[in-house]
Motif scaffolding. Structure first.
Motif, short mmCIF file in Angstrom:
data_model
loop_
_atom_site.label_atom_id
_atom_site.label_comp_id
_atom_site.label_asym_id
_atom_site.label_seq_id
_atom_site.Cartn_x
_atom_site.Cartn_y
_atom_site.Cartn_z
N VAL A 24 -13.95 65.63 22.71
CA VAL A 24 -14.77 66.79 23.08
C VAL A 24 -14.00 67.66 24.07
O VAL A 24 -13.96 68.89 23.94
CB VAL A 24 -16.13 66.34 23.66
CG1 VAL A 24 -16.89 67.51 24.26
CG2 VAL A 24 -16.96 65.66 22.59
N ALA A 25 -13.36 67.02 25.05
CA ALA A 25 -12.53 67.75 26.01
C ALA A 25 -11.36 68.45 25.32
O ALA A 25 -11.00 69.57 25.68
CB ALA A 25 -12.03 66.81 27.10
N VAL A 26 -10.79 67.80 24.32
CA VAL A 26 -9.69 68.41 23.56
C VAL A 26 -10.20 69.65 22.83
O VAL A 26 -9.54 70.69 22.82
CB VAL A 26 -9.07 67.40 22.57
CG1 VAL A 26 -8.20 68.07 21.54
CG2 VAL A 26 -8.28 66.35 23.33
N ALA A 27 -11.36 69.54 22.20
CA ALA A 27 -11.94 70.69 21.49
C ALA A 27 -12.17 71.86 22.44
O ALA A 27 -11.84 73.01 22.12
CB ALA A 27 -13.23 70.29 20.79
N LEU A 28 -12.69 71.58 23.63
CA LEU A 28 -12.90 72.64 24.61
C LEU A 28 -11.57 73.24 25.08
O LEU A 28 -11.46 74.46 25.25
CB LEU A 28 -13.70 72.12 25.79
CG LEU A 28 -15.15 71.72 25.50
CD1 LEU A 28 -15.78 71.07 26.73
CD2 LEU A 28 -15.96 72.91 25.03
N SER A 29 -10.56 72.41 25.26
CA SER A 29 -9.24 72.90 25.65
C SER A 29 -8.62 73.77 24.56
O SER A 29 -7.98 74.79 24.85
CB SER A 29 -8.30 71.74 25.98
OG SER A 29 -8.79 70.99 27.04
N LEU A 30 -8.80 73.37 23.31
CA LEU A 30 -8.27 74.17 22.20
C LEU A 30 -9.01 75.50 22.07
O LEU A 30 -8.41 76.51 21.72
CB LEU A 30 -8.32 73.37 20.90
CG LEU A 30 -7.38 72.17 20.84
CD1 LEU A 30 -7.56 71.42 19.53
CD2 LEU A 30 -5.93 72.59 21.03
N ILE A 31 -10.30 75.49 22.36
CA ILE A 31 -11.05 76.75 22.37
C ILE A 31 -10.50 77.66 23.47
O ILE A 31 -10.33 78.87 23.26
CB ILE A 31 -12.56 76.48 22.56
CG1 ILE A 31 -13.13 75.87 21.27
CG2 ILE A 31 -13.32 77.76 22.92
CD1 ILE A 31 -14.55 75.36 21.41
N ALA A 32 -10.20 77.09 24.64
CA ALA A 32 -9.60 77.87 25.73
C ALA A 32 -8.25 78.43 25.32
O ALA A 32 -7.93 79.59 25.62
CB ALA A 32 -9.48 77.02 26.98
N CYS A 33 -7.44 77.64 24.61
CA CYS A 33 -6.14 78.13 24.12
C CYS A 33 -6.36 79.27 23.12
O CYS A 33 -5.63 80.26 23.13
CB CYS A 33 -5.34 77.00 23.47
SG CYS A 33 -4.58 75.87 24.63
N ILE A 73 -1.80 68.70 24.15
CA ILE A 73 -3.18 68.24 24.39
C ILE A 73 -3.60 67.27 23.29
O ILE A 73 -4.15 66.21 23.56
CB ILE A 73 -4.14 69.45 24.47
CG1 ILE A 73 -3.91 70.22 25.76
CG2 ILE A 73 -5.59 69.01 24.35
CD1 ILE A 73 -4.60 71.57 25.81
N ILE A 74 -3.32 67.62 22.04
CA ILE A 74 -3.69 66.77 20.92
C ILE A 74 -2.90 65.45 20.96
O ILE A 74 -3.46 64.38 20.76
CB ILE A 74 -3.49 67.51 19.59
CG1 ILE A 74 -4.51 68.63 19.47
CG2 ILE A 74 -3.60 66.56 18.40
CD1 ILE A 74 -4.27 69.59 18.32
#
Length: 162
Positions: A24-33, A73-74
């Protein structure tokens, strides 16, 4: 430990809730990217439309840092998930063994441990697992049911009532 031992309890870190939460944190980080990518792209389009406001024609935006960040991140989340999945503890009648985190220098590493009950100095239940302090070092394990692990190990640590 001797080969003739009875397995009393086993617990693993496979499919632990922390693995799902980190994704979930990765998904949020990718949205930020992605939002950062959009911001740079939009800024570049505006600058190219009003290029006469700047002294030079704007160069195409640089996106490699965002791509590298997303890949890192991934990769970090995938590696962490694999390491958490390898956490395991086997409780025997004469000791415990398994895989857990042991801090060497600054960096925690997954380490195979094998401890007799008299080697264990303290045992604490943590939010996501348990912490074992022994004569061989400190181990942290991320498991599904740390309460049951502490209960089973404590039962073996205490001498039987007469």
């Amino acid at each position: 430990m001797s080969d003739a031992r009875e397995l009393l309890f086993t617990e693993f870190g496979r499919n632990h809730a922390l693995i799902k939460r980190q994704w979930v944190a990765v998904a949020l980080s990718l949205i930020a990217c992605g939002l950062n990518f959009y911001r740079r792209w939009d800024n570049w389009q505006i600058r190219t439309q009003f290029y006469w406001l700047w002294d030079e024609v704007p160069a195409f935006p640089f996106f490699a840092d965002l791509l590298i960040s997303a890949v890192l991140i991934i990769a970090l989340a995938w590696t962490t998930g694999k390491v958490i999945s390898r956490n395991e503890i086997y409780v025997y009648e004469n000791g415990i063994e398994g895989y857990g985190f042991k801090t060497w220098d600054f960096w925690p590493r997954l380490h195979n441990f094998e401890l007799r009950y008299d080697d264990i100095k303290s045992l604490k239940k943590r939010r996501w697992g348990l912490s074992i302090r022994s004569t061989n070092g400190r181990y942290r394990l991320i498991v599904h049911n740390p309460e049951m692990c502490v209960e089973k190990i404590t039962k073996q640590l205490l001498p039987p009532h007469s």
